[in-house]
Design an enzyme around this catalytic site. Sequence first.
Site, PDB file in Angstrom:
ATOM      1  N   GLU A 149      42.348  66.316  58.768  1.00 16.03           N
ATOM      2  CA  GLU A 149      42.269  64.885  58.472  1.00 16.03           C
ATOM      3  C   GLU A 149      41.478  64.666  57.190  1.00 16.03           C
ATOM      4  O   GLU A 149      40.242  64.620  57.212  1.00 16.03           O
ATOM      5  CB  GLU A 149      41.562  64.149  59.619  1.00 16.03           C
ATOM      6  CG  GLU A 149      42.295  64.211  60.941  1.00 16.03           C
ATOM      7  CD  GLU A 149      41.884  63.053  61.845  1.00 16.03           C
ATOM      8  OE1 GLU A 149      42.785  62.314  62.264  1.00 16.03           O
ATOM      9  OE2 GLU A 149      40.688  62.865  62.088  1.00 16.03           O
ATOM     10  N   ASN A 171      43.610  58.603  68.920  1.00 17.25           N
ATOM     11  CA  ASN A 171      42.155  58.485  68.868  1.00 17.25           C
ATOM     12  C   ASN A 171      41.810  57.005  68.788  1.00 17.25           C
ATOM     13  O   ASN A 171      41.962  56.392  67.738  1.00 17.25           O
ATOM     14  CB  ASN A 171      41.630  59.248  67.635  1.00 17.25           C
ATOM     15  CG  ASN A 171      40.149  59.012  67.411  1.00 17.25           C
ATOM     16  OD1 ASN A 171      39.440  58.549  68.298  1.00 17.25           O
ATOM     17  ND2 ASN A 171      39.671  59.337  66.209  1.00 17.25           N
ATOM     18  N   HIS A 203      35.031  65.109  64.319  1.00 21.08           N
ATOM     19  CA  HIS A 203      35.801  64.042  63.650  1.00 21.08           C
ATOM     20  C   HIS A 203      35.020  63.562  62.424  1.00 21.08           C
ATOM     21  O   HIS A 203      33.790  63.517  62.438  1.00 21.08           O
ATOM     22  CB  HIS A 203      36.050  62.878  64.612  1.00 21.08           C
ATOM     23  CG  HIS A 203      36.954  61.854  64.021  1.00 21.08           C
ATOM     24  ND1 HIS A 203      36.480  60.849  63.202  1.00 21.08           N
ATOM     25  CD2 HIS A 203      38.301  61.702  64.064  1.00 21.08           C
ATOM     26  CE1 HIS A 203      37.509  60.124  62.789  1.00 21.08           C
ATOM     27  NE2 HIS A 203      38.623  60.618  63.300  1.00 21.08           N
ATOM     28  N   LYS A 231      38.949  55.589  69.005  1.00 26.06           N
ATOM     29  CA  LYS A 231      37.631  55.275  68.430  1.00 26.06           C
ATOM     30  C   LYS A 231      36.903  54.294  69.361  1.00 26.06           C
ATOM     31  O   LYS A 231      36.950  54.462  70.563  1.00 26.06           O
ATOM     32  CB  LYS A 231      37.790  54.749  67.005  1.00 26.06           C
ATOM     33  CG  LYS A 231      38.713  55.670  66.186  1.00 26.06           C
ATOM     34  CD  LYS A 231      38.720  55.410  64.734  1.00 26.06           C
ATOM     35  CE  LYS A 231      39.666  56.409  64.069  1.00 26.06           C
ATOM     36  NZ  LYS A 231      39.620  56.392  62.629  1.00 26.06           N
ATOM     37  N   GLU A 285      34.298  60.783  61.247  1.00 28.58           N
ATOM     38  CA  GLU A 285      33.306  59.715  61.475  1.00 28.58           C
ATOM     39  C   GLU A 285      32.032  60.274  62.101  1.00 28.58           C
ATOM     40  O   GLU A 285      30.933  59.799  61.831  1.00 28.58           O
ATOM     41  CB  GLU A 285      33.926  58.593  62.320  1.00 28.58           C
ATOM     42  CG  GLU A 285      34.897  57.767  61.483  1.00 28.58           C
ATOM     43  CD  GLU A 285      36.094  57.232  62.240  1.00 28.58           C
ATOM     44  OE1 GLU A 285      36.028  57.105  63.475  1.00 28.58           O
ATOM     45  OE2 GLU A 285      37.125  56.958  61.580  1.00 28.58           O
ATOM     46  N   SER A 317      45.922  57.817  58.471  1.00 25.56           N
ATOM     47  CA  SER A 317      46.889  56.757  58.182  1.00 25.56           C
ATOM     48  C   SER A 317      48.322  57.098  58.590  1.00 25.56           C
ATOM     49  O   SER A 317      49.282  56.713  57.916  1.00 25.56           O
ATOM     50  CB  SER A 317      46.830  56.352  56.701  1.00 25.56           C
ATOM     51  OG  SER A 317      45.566  55.762  56.414  1.00 25.56           O
ATOM     52  N   GLY A 343      42.072  55.713  58.011  1.00 25.06           N
ATOM     53  CA  GLY A 343      41.865  54.271  58.090  1.00 25.06           C
ATOM     54  C   GLY A 343      42.040  53.546  56.768  1.00 25.06           C
ATOM     55  O   GLY A 343      41.639  52.397  56.626  1.00 25.06           O
TER      56      GLY A 343
HETATM   57  P1  PGA Z   1      43.771  56.478  61.212  1.00 25.14           P
HETATM   58  O1  PGA Z   1      42.637  57.395  61.901  1.00 25.14           O
HETATM   59  O2  PGA Z   1      45.086  56.883  61.817  1.00 25.14           O
HETATM   60  O3  PGA Z   1      43.382  55.072  61.575  1.00 25.14           O
HETATM   61  O4  PGA Z   1      43.737  56.747  59.750  1.00 25.14           O
HETATM   62  C1  PGA Z   1      42.875  58.747  62.169  1.00 25.14           C
HETATM   63  C2  PGA Z   1      41.671  59.368  62.822  1.00 25.14           C
HETATM   64  O5  PGA Z   1      40.541  58.967  62.485  1.00 25.14           O
HETATM   65  O6  PGA Z   1      41.786  60.260  63.675  1.00 25.14           O
END
Ligand code: PGA
Length: 251
Positions: free
Chosen positions: A166, A7, A94, A9, A96, A210, A172
């Site tokens: 998640e 992903n 997601h 983003k 976000e 992460s 993140g």
């Molecule tokens: P990350 O993001 O691996 O940077 O923690 C995962 C995601 O948002 O799908």
Amino acid sequence: MTIFAANWKMHHGPAGARELVRSVLARVRPREDRKLLFFPPAVSLAAVAEEVKGRHDAAAGAQNVYWEPKGAYTGEVSAALAAEAGATWALAGHSERRHKFGETDEETGKKVRAALAANLAPMLCVGEKLDERETGRTEGVVVRQLAAGLDGLDSGALGRVTIAYEPVWAIGTGVNATPRDAAAVHRTIRRWLSERSPAGTRHRILYGGSVSAANAESLLAEHELDGVLVGGASLDAESWIGIVSTPRPER
Ligand code: PGA
């Protein structure tokens, strides 16, 4: 089958996305037991779709779609438009989208149904926030998100949806869920899905939050995990190749 989903983003425009997919695929040979998914920004979908053409082990997906098929929705991308650009997958819900853009549980359900209608394979993301985990509400939150996100789907449609667990506090942050904790939530999700599906259906459930080349092996040692959804560590070729090369123990 292990699914490795990247992903990106809001990173990598068409030129950079094309270059990254090209250099990854040049160095990662196709394997029957591995699927590579790339979720670039919408403007880079067509470029990524072109690069994965001819690789049955790789596919492009949209990070988000709007549920209406067409119309006056400035700034939005329908599932059909994403499919026309070459997407075969779509993320829905997601964290976000939920927490930065105020997307509701009900809206994630509309997006999952729109993706299916456009023949995209939906990946519904679910996960609890830190305070929800600390107050023992993880299962309740995840089940609520599943129920709304998969509302109205018959068992056939349910089988076409992949779930990404998640936990919001792990995204993140550099703090991943332990393999054991991730597997425990996966079991809850799997139980919920199997109660609504024909016996023997194996639902695909990925972990995200992460994930890195350093922790992928211990996470993927858990057979509950059918793959990983990766943000930051999927943004450059070296790190992503390290993750997709993670060995899994025999079952
Ligand atoms: P990350 O993001 O691996 O940077 O923690 C995962 C995601 O948002 O799908």
